[in-house]
Design a protein around this motif. Structure first.
Motif, PDB file in Angstrom:
ATOM      1  N   GLU A 172      53.982  40.966  12.554  1.00 30.52           N
ATOM      2  CA  GLU A 172      53.087  40.929  13.712  1.00 30.52           C
ATOM      3  C   GLU A 172      53.938  40.953  14.965  1.00 30.52           C
ATOM      4  N   GLN A 173      53.412  41.570  16.006  1.00 38.39           N
ATOM      5  CA  GLN A 173      54.080  41.455  17.308  1.00 38.39           C
ATOM      6  C   GLN A 173      53.097  40.863  18.308  1.00 38.39           C
ATOM      7  N   ALA A 174      53.532  39.861  19.038  1.00 42.52           N
ATOM      8  CA  ALA A 174      52.730  39.322  20.142  1.00 42.52           C
ATOM      9  C   ALA A 174      53.530  39.472  21.426  1.00 42.52           C
ATOM     10  N   LYS A 175      52.851  39.945  22.491  1.00 43.99           N
ATOM     11  CA  LYS A 175      53.516  40.108  23.788  1.00 43.99           C
ATOM     12  C   LYS A 175      52.748  39.338  24.835  1.00 43.99           C
ATOM     13  N   ASN A 176      53.447  38.861  25.835  1.00 43.21           N
ATOM     14  CA  ASN A 176      52.745  38.145  26.896  1.00 43.21           C
ATOM     15  C   ASN A 176      53.568  38.184  28.184  1.00 43.21           C
ATOM     16  N   ILE A 177      52.881  38.279  29.304  1.00 44.40           N
ATOM     17  CA  ILE A 177      53.522  38.135  30.615  1.00 44.40           C
ATOM     18  C   ILE A 177      52.752  37.075  31.371  1.00 44.40           C
ATOM     19  N   ASP A 178      53.438  36.069  31.867  1.00 42.17           N
ATOM     20  CA  ASP A 178      52.770  35.101  32.725  1.00 42.17           C
ATOM     21  C   ASP A 178      53.802  34.500  33.667  1.00 42.17           C
ATOM     22  N   THR A 179      53.389  33.503  34.422  1.00 38.04           N
ATOM     23  CA  THR A 179      54.344  32.884  35.333  1.00 38.04           C
ATOM     24  C   THR A 179      54.478  31.410  34.992  1.00 38.04           C
ATOM     25  N   ALA A 180      55.708  30.946  35.052  1.00 42.03           N
ATOM     26  CA  ALA A 180      56.009  29.522  34.888  1.00 42.03           C
ATOM     27  C   ALA A 180      57.339  29.311  35.586  1.00 42.03           C
ATOM     28  N   MET A 181      57.663  28.087  35.943  1.00 44.19           N
ATOM     29  CA  MET A 181      58.923  27.764  36.610  1.00 44.19           C
ATOM     30  C   MET A 181      59.103  28.617  37.864  1.00 44.19           C
ATOM     31  N   GLY A 182      57.987  28.961  38.497  1.00 40.52           N
ATOM     32  CA  GLY A 182      58.071  29.723  39.745  1.00 40.52           C
ATOM     33  C   GLY A 182      58.569  31.141  39.552  1.00 40.52           C
ATOM     34  N   THR A 183      58.489  31.658  38.325  1.00 38.64           N
ATOM     35  CA  THR A 183      59.012  32.998  38.091  1.00 38.64           C
ATOM     36  C   THR A 183      58.201  33.687  36.987  1.00 38.64           C
ATOM     37  N   VAL A 184      58.513  34.950  36.742  1.00 39.23           N
ATOM     38  CA  VAL A 184      57.772  35.708  35.726  1.00 39.23           C
ATOM     39  C   VAL A 184      58.433  35.526  34.362  1.00 39.23           C
ATOM     40  N   ILE A 185      57.596  35.236  33.376  1.00 37.25           N
ATOM     41  CA  ILE A 185      58.088  35.053  32.007  1.00 37.25           C
ATOM     42  C   ILE A 185      57.523  36.187  31.156  1.00 37.25           C
ATOM     43  N   GLN A 186      58.388  36.916  30.477  1.00 39.88           N
ATOM     44  CA  GLN A 186      57.921  37.971  29.565  1.00 39.88           C
ATOM     45  C   GLN A 186      58.363  37.616  28.152  1.00 39.88           C
ATOM     46  N   GLN A 187      57.448  37.774  27.229  1.00 36.77           N
ATOM     47  CA  GLN A 187      57.763  37.458  25.833  1.00 36.77           C
ATOM     48  C   GLN A 187      57.361  38.617  24.935  1.00 36.77           C
ATOM     49  N   SER A 188      58.192  38.889  23.954  1.00 42.22           N
ATOM     50  CA  SER A 188      57.843  39.845  22.907  1.00 42.22           C
ATOM     51  C   SER A 188      58.379  39.260  21.604  1.00 42.22           C
ATOM     52  N   VAL A 189      57.460  38.890  20.712  1.00 41.34           N
ATOM     53  CA  VAL A 189      57.835  38.141  19.508  1.00 41.34           C
ATOM     54  C   VAL A 189      57.381  38.893  18.267  1.00 41.34           C
ATOM     55  N   TYR A 190      58.285  39.077  17.318  1.00 47.88           N
ATOM     56  CA  TYR A 190      57.948  39.620  15.995  1.00 47.88           C
ATOM     57  C   TYR A 190      57.981  38.479  14.989  1.00 47.88           C
ATOM     58  N   ALA A 191      56.938  38.390  14.167  1.00 54.45           N
ATOM     59  CA  ALA A 191      56.902  37.292  13.200  1.00 54.45           C
ATOM     60  C   ALA A 191      56.181  37.734  11.949  1.00 54.45           C
ATOM     61  N   THR A 192      56.485  37.060  10.861  1.00 52.80           N
ATOM     62  CA  THR A 192      55.781  37.362   9.609  1.00 52.80           C
ATOM     63  C   THR A 192      54.330  36.907   9.706  1.00 52.80           C
ATOM     64  N   GLU A 193      54.099  35.850  10.506  1.00 50.81           N
ATOM     65  CA  GLU A 193      52.728  35.376  10.763  1.00 50.81           C
ATOM     66  C   GLU A 193      52.756  34.528  12.028  1.00 50.81           C
ATOM     67  N   ASN A 194      51.599  34.303  12.601  1.00 54.65           N
ATOM     68  CA  ASN A 194      51.440  33.404  13.752  1.00 54.65           C
ATOM     69  C   ASN A 194      52.296  33.775  14.968  1.00 54.65           C
ATOM     70  N   ALA A 195      52.487  35.056  15.210  1.00 52.42           N
ATOM     71  CA  ALA A 195      53.265  35.479  16.383  1.00 52.42           C
ATOM     72  C   ALA A 195      52.588  35.007  17.671  1.00 52.42           C
ATOM     73  N   GLU A 196      51.275  35.080  17.677  1.00 49.43           N
ATOM     74  CA  GLU A 196      50.534  34.694  18.884  1.00 49.43           C
ATOM     75  C   GLU A 196      50.712  33.210  19.190  1.00 49.43           C
ATOM     76  N   ALA A 197      50.732  32.401  18.127  1.00 44.68           N
ATOM     77  CA  ALA A 197      50.910  30.949  18.320  1.00 44.68           C
ATOM     78  C   ALA A 197      52.293  30.671  18.901  1.00 44.68           C
ATOM     79  N   ALA A 198      53.301  31.416  18.444  1.00 45.17           N
ATOM     80  CA  ALA A 198      54.659  31.204  18.961  1.00 45.17           C
ATOM     81  C   ALA A 198      54.698  31.475  20.461  1.00 45.17           C
TER      82      ALA A 198
END
Ligand code: ADP
Ligand code: MG
Length: 343
Positions: free
Chosen positions: A26-52
């Motif tokens: 599975e791949q889950a991607k997300n862009i949001d802001t935290a710590m006053g800056t932009v956070i980008q995530q792209s995670v590959y997982a066997t399961e629960n990528a979104e939870a990570a």
């Protein structure tokens, strides 16, 4: 109270197959802001990528709110700075104690270039109010007298620390902005170490990058190194396999320009003014997030000649782009860097 964690542009979940008959990824991607800056995530997982992805967003939000913020009164750093001048000092958490020890170690090794006690001077330059980058005709640099007065309360040697007890002299303000993104990468790494379902991932915390594990197609991670002279372009690419942290400090990241003079956000503690070592950008490659971030700031201030031995002392690789466009790097960096202008 400012809410840092404002936008969640949504989590994209993709299901794909890892090669012919390979395990499902599975791949889950997300862009949001935290710590006053932009956070980008792209995670590959066997399961629960979104939870990570959502767990990691929460970890970074808490890191700011509970630990590193100078502005939120919920953060440990806020309490530390509020105790400046108090004879009784303040007892800090074990985690904060270890972090401060690491900062002081780099302070010593960098001849004082990385100095987390510089908050008062950073405050004088009002860096936090600068809108990312740009021109601000109303901006007035601090006067020499103001700088000297603020510098008098700065210096790693003036911060007294006995195990977990910390004593800040009157007027001292600690600023962890130079290491915060790197600490964020280390916290993500700690999470990934406990979650074997994650097989590969890449994160950007305000431009500090963490690569981890493998992509399903087996190709390496590619991290662009920004050209300080044209920030829309790259001077080259780092080709990385597995776990790496990449931090860059540059005079183009946050600055104001007044009458053709650029004031940027990395202060030389020797002068109290924006560092002027002839460097436009430094990229550090390390297995460790804290080190990559701490060393990118220190090396920007020190310049290539003094910065390269510092990076090597910590087992990190460094790449310097001069204001004249020249590129200087550690020997080890050549193994990872692909670019046309490398010397
Ligand atoms: P960025 O935040 O763009 O990644 P850095 O990691 O180089 O850049 O950190 C710069 C921030 O660190 C500044 O915004 C300021 O808060 C703080 N700072 C500036 N000069 C110093 C210094 N000499 N030592 C420690 N912190 C610094
Ligand atoms: Mg830094």
């Amino acid at each position: 109270m400012k809410k840092y964690f404002v936008t969640a542009l949504g989590v994209l979940l993709l299901l794909c197959c890892g090669g012919c008959g390979g395990p499902k990824t599975e791949q889950a991607k997300n862009i949001d802001t935290a710590m006053g800056t932009v956070i980008q995530q792209s995670v590959y997982a066997t399961e629960n990528a979104e939870a990570a992805v959502s767990d990691i967003s929460e970890i970074l939000r808490r890191l700011e709110e509970d630990e590193l913020s100078r502005r939120l009164d919920t953060a440990e750093l806020y309490a530390i700075n509020s105790a400046a001048g108090e004879d009784a000092g303040i007892e800090v958490s074990e985690e904060m104690s270890q972090l401060l020890d690491r900062c002081l170690d780099v302070w010593r090794e960098s001849d004082g270039a990385l100095d987390i006690t510089i908050g008062g001077v950073v405050g004088l330059w009002d860096i936090d109010s600068w809108a990312g980058e740009g021109k601000d005709a109303a901006f007035m640099p601090p006067t020499d007298e103001e700088l000297q007065a603020a510098l008098a309360a700065c210096g790693g040697d003036k911060l007294r620390k006995q195990e977990r007890m910390l004593f800040l002299p009157e007027g001292m303000q600690i600023d962890l902005g130079a290491v915060g993104k790197g600490i964020a990468l280390d916290r993500i790494l700690a999470y990934l170490g406990k979650h074997e379902n994650v097989t590969g991932a890449i994160f950007s915390v305000g431009g500090s990058i963490l690569t981890y594990g493998q992509k399903p197609d087996g190709s390496c991670w590619r991290v662009g190194v920004t050209d300080p002279a044209d920030t829309a372009a790259n001077i080259g690419t780092l080709k990385l396999e597995g776990q790496w942290c990449v931090s860059t400090s540059g005079d183009y990241e946050r600055y104001v320009e007044v009458d053709g003079v650029r004031y940027h956000h990395i202060i030389d503690p020797a002068t109290g003014c924006p560092a002027d070592s002839g460097v436009a950008g430094v990229t550090i490659l390390s297995r460790d997030g804290f080190l990559s971030d701490a060393l990118s700031t220190a090396c920007f201030i020190l310049g290539a000649e003094r910065g390269i031995p510092l990076a090597e002392h910590y087992g990190a690789e460094a790449l310097f782009v001069g204001k004249d466009g020249s590129i200087i790097m550690t020997d080890g960096m050549r193994e990872y860097f692909e670019g046309s202008r490398a010397r």
